[in-house]
Structure formats: structure tokens, C-alpha cells
Design an enzyme around this catalytic site. Sequence first.
Site, PDB file in Angstrom:
ATOM      1  N   CYS A 194       0.990  -0.896   0.131  1.00  0.00           N
ATOM      2  CA  CYS A 194      -0.204  -0.347  -0.231  1.00  0.00           C
ATOM      3  C   CYS A 194       0.944   1.038   0.138  1.00  0.00           C
ATOM      4  O   CYS A 194       0.511   2.660  -0.061  1.00  0.00           O
ATOM      5  CB  CYS A 194      -1.737  -0.006   1.407  1.00  0.00           C
ATOM      6  SG  CYS A 194      -0.279  -0.212   2.961  1.00  0.00           S
ATOM      7  N   CYS A 206      10.211   3.835   9.363  1.00  0.00           N
ATOM      8  CA  CYS A 206      11.345   3.559  10.106  1.00  0.00           C
ATOM      9  C   CYS A 206      11.396   2.671  10.721  1.00  0.00           C
ATOM     10  O   CYS A 206      10.726   1.457  10.991  1.00  0.00           O
ATOM     11  CB  CYS A 206      11.999   4.737  10.652  1.00  0.00           C
ATOM     12  SG  CYS A 206      11.227   4.719  12.405  1.00  0.00           S
ATOM     13  N   CYS A 256     -17.820 -39.900  50.547  1.00  0.00           N
ATOM     14  CA  CYS A 256     -19.434 -40.982  50.410  1.00  0.00           C
ATOM     15  C   CYS A 256     -20.001 -39.749  51.088  1.00  0.00           C
ATOM     16  O   CYS A 256     -19.938 -39.415  52.303  1.00  0.00           O
ATOM     17  CB  CYS A 256     -18.596 -41.925  51.236  1.00  0.00           C
ATOM     18  SG  CYS A 256     -19.895 -43.044  52.059  1.00  0.00           S
ATOM     19  N   CYS A 303     -34.130 -39.492  47.318  1.00  0.00           N
ATOM     20  CA  CYS A 303     -33.254 -38.110  47.607  1.00  0.00           C
ATOM     21  C   CYS A 303     -32.900 -37.571  46.261  1.00  0.00           C
ATOM     22  O   CYS A 303     -32.723 -36.378  46.645  1.00  0.00           O
ATOM     23  CB  CYS A 303     -32.120 -39.168  47.930  1.00  0.00           C
ATOM     24  SG  CYS A 303     -30.960 -37.629  48.661  1.00  0.00           S
TER      25      CYS A 303
END
Length: 495
Positions: A143, A148, A296, A328
Site C-alpha cells: 500500500c 522507519c 461418601c 433423595c
Amino acid sequence: MAEYDDDDFNYSDSGSEVEMDDGMSEDDGIAMEAEDQNGMSEQKDSSLDCIIMTSEQLEKEMKETISEVGNILHVPLGTCRILLHKYKWNMESLMERFYEHPDTMAFLRAAHVVPKNAVTAPTSSTADCDICCNLAELSGLACNHRACTACWRRYLQTKITVDNTSEIECIMNGCELLIEDEKVMSYVVEEPVRASYKRLMINSYVETNRLLRWCPGVDCGRAAKVSHCEPRLVVCTCKSRFCFACGNEWHEPVNCRLLRLWLKKCSDDSETSNWINANTKECPKCLVTIEKDGGCNHMTCKNVACRAEFCWMCLGPWEPHGSSWYSCNRFDDSAAKTARDAQEVSRAALQRYLFYYNRYMGHQHSLRLENKLYATVKAKMEQMQQMAMSWIEVQFLRKAVDVLSECRRTLMYTYAFAYYLQKDNNSIIFEENQKDLEMETEKLSGFLEHELESENLVTLKQKVQDKYRYVEHRRGILLKHCQEGTERDQWRYAE
Ligand SMILES: [Zn+2]
Ligand SMILES: [Zn+2]
Ligand SMILES: [Zn+2]
Ligand SMILES: [Zn+2]
Ligand SMILES: [Zn+2]
Ligand SMILES: [Zn+2]
């Protein structure tokens, strides 16, 4: 056009011969007994066309793809990576778009690999740098935006080390031309920055490619490659197990979409963000503080005058947990049905959420605590080997802990799944399966945690094997039912 003066960026470099890892490496080179008789789907999936790749293999494959595209399209290799990135490394779709486009230059302009407007070459190489205004030798891109060398270097280093990107636009504000890798490397001289750029390129290759996913394992650095992007279990060489589609831990039976909702909900909700990983609760009978130090959930009160046996999850008596009236895992939704006003409705909804959340977190917590079991069984295995059992004969204990972990993880995700499930005949079957798996998992957990020492060595192996095979079988049944429901589109979700 770019010169391939840098060894690192010689895309056609064939490199060394690469051995693909199939990701299913046998445990320590020893084949386990054929235990997996349940035909679990994940085992079937994970062995099919999925490979685990190291970053060297990824780099090699990326370069090969770039060369291939360069050879076919006859465009500079430097632009190929940019084009492939734009098309998410789907070579076919790039080719298709390239060839169907009537104007190659317009196609390349739209991809930001050639300048938008025609440019006239500058007359002198030395001029005032547009960035720092010093008189210097200038260089730049097609482009003709020039700067620098010091400015280029500073700009690119910032892009690489601060913005962490390997897709870098021209230094000139507003110019969208993308910089080719060779160009970037010609300015960047510091080795760590060059290495970062290389890593960024590979990362971008993996992240944009639908057929690749990084292993989430800590410091693993490998990626899984599949032929179709779909939810499936990936087992990495580092032993991480994750879902290819979403990158989370493998989360069967809940699907990726609901898992995402669930995780978001858990992280958003202020009620749950302070869910302390409570290691202590009060005994429901005598209120003495009980500490949980294993996975557990069958608790026994430490108070000798009490010795109540209860369930850590629901704080109810333990007795029904081993029997057919176990409930449960089932949420009692009667409060929601009888709610009379908005406040009661929202309270019932919160109760419901907390029910599932507590169990989800509970299993996750147990899973972490059960990691300690590996040390326990290791000691037991050594003891058994001193009793003239061979190394391979004692592996059943490690296998038992592996199975226990798998079941905990599955149970954990069943609660995310159940949270979104609408009550119907299928959800009732699911809850039955969940209950059975949970009961058997607690039995295995309790056995490994409390009964290993009291069991006689002759019968231990048979007992442990029977237990883990059965629990594995229960897990297989649950997952199979969930999968069949998905295949038949039978699950009704409430979101
Ligand atoms: Zn400058
Ligand atoms: Zn420019
Ligand atoms: Zn890994
Ligand atoms: Zn997933
Ligand atoms: Zn008590
Ligand atoms: Zn319970």
C-alpha cells in the site's frame, strides 16, 4: 513479494516425520482387562476419527495446508494464511469462493491482502517517517505506507505482545491491508517476540478451525482434531477428558447448550455464589458438627451417644437410601403447585434450583474428595503385591476408583440435565435410573472408603469387581436412555 529467507517460515518445509497420537494410549502400556462390557457410547465415539496433535504437528499441518492452497490458487504463500484464516481454515470453502468470484483482484482486495487503491511507488527510500517524523530509511507494504524500521518494530511488537494477535493491519491508521508473516518476521528480531508470533499463528489456526480444539488440560498444549464438529468425548494424551464441541469437561448426559445455560445460571446467581464448599454440617439429630472428609455421602454422627446415620445431601436418615423408597434425587414440587402468589412461585422456583444445585455441587465436591482414594488404594495395592499378587492382579482397585470418579461426574451432570427437564414419563424413567446409579455409586464409595481394610484379601477382588461392574452397568443404562431420548427427540426441556 515475500522472500522465504527465514527457516521458521518456510511453509513448504517438510520437517521431521510426525507420528500421530491416537489419544487412546493404553494405560502405562498395560492393557486392562476387558471390563467395559456396557458398550457405553463415549467409548465408541472417542476412538473414532479423533487424533491428538502436538503444537509441532499442528504447525506442520498448517504449513502444509498453506502450501497446498498456494499451489492451487497461485497466490503468494504469505497471503494464503490470511485467506485461510478468513475462511476459518476451510480449504474447500476458500477455493469455492475464490473460483466463483469473477475478479481475482477484487477478491484479494476484499480479503485485505492487496491494497484497496492503486499506489504509486515512492521516489526515494529515505524520507521523513510518517510515524516518528525522523529522517530515515523507510520501508513498507504494497500500500506504500512506509515507516522507519524502529517504528515498524515497535508497532509489530505491541500487536504481538500486547494485543496478542497474528492478524495485523498496516501501520497506517485506517489502512486495512493485512501484513504477511514473512514481512512481520523481517522486522521482528527479538527471539521471544518471534516465538510469541509463531504461537499466536498456531493458536489462530486452532481457534478458527472448526475441526480443531485445544485440550483444556493445564500446560498440555495439544489439540484434538476430528472430522466432524460434534459433541463427543475427547481423551487427550495428558488424560484430560473433554467435550469437543464446547471444550468443557465431558458432561454427558446434559447437552452443550443446556450446560452453558446451567453454568451461566450458577455463576450469575448470588444465592449460590456463596455456596461454601461446606465441609461441615450439623447432625440432623443431635446437632453436633460433622465434618466430611471423604466423598461418601453416607454419614455417621461422631457423637457416640447419637451415632445417627444420615445422608449428607438431604440430611434425611440414611436407611431409605439403600432401599426402593429412596427419593433423595427427586425434587418434591408440591410447593410450586400450590403456590398462590408471585412470591411463593419465585420461592418455589428458588427451592427447586437449590435442590439441583446442591446435588450438582455435592457430587463435584465428593469427586474432589474421592481423589484421595487413589492414595488409599495405592497403599492397599502395594500391600497385596507383598502378598504374592502380581501388579496386574491388583489393578482392579485403581479401576474401581476410576469407575467411581466417572459415576460421580455423570451424576453431577445428571442434576444439570434434570433441572431443565419437564416432568413426563421419560423424566420419571430418568429419575429412576439416576436413583439407581446414585445408590450404587454411594455403595461403591462407602465400600472403598470404609470397608477396604476390614475385607479379607481373598474375597476383596471379587467383591470390588462385582460392585464396580454393577455401578458401571447402571451408568451405561442411564446414559443409553438419555441418548435414545435425544435421538428420538423425546426430551422436553423447560428453560
Ligand atoms: Zn519512525
Ligand atoms: Zn497501508
Ligand atoms: Zn491434553
Ligand atoms: Zn459440550
Ligand atoms: Zn448426631
Ligand atoms: Zn439423601
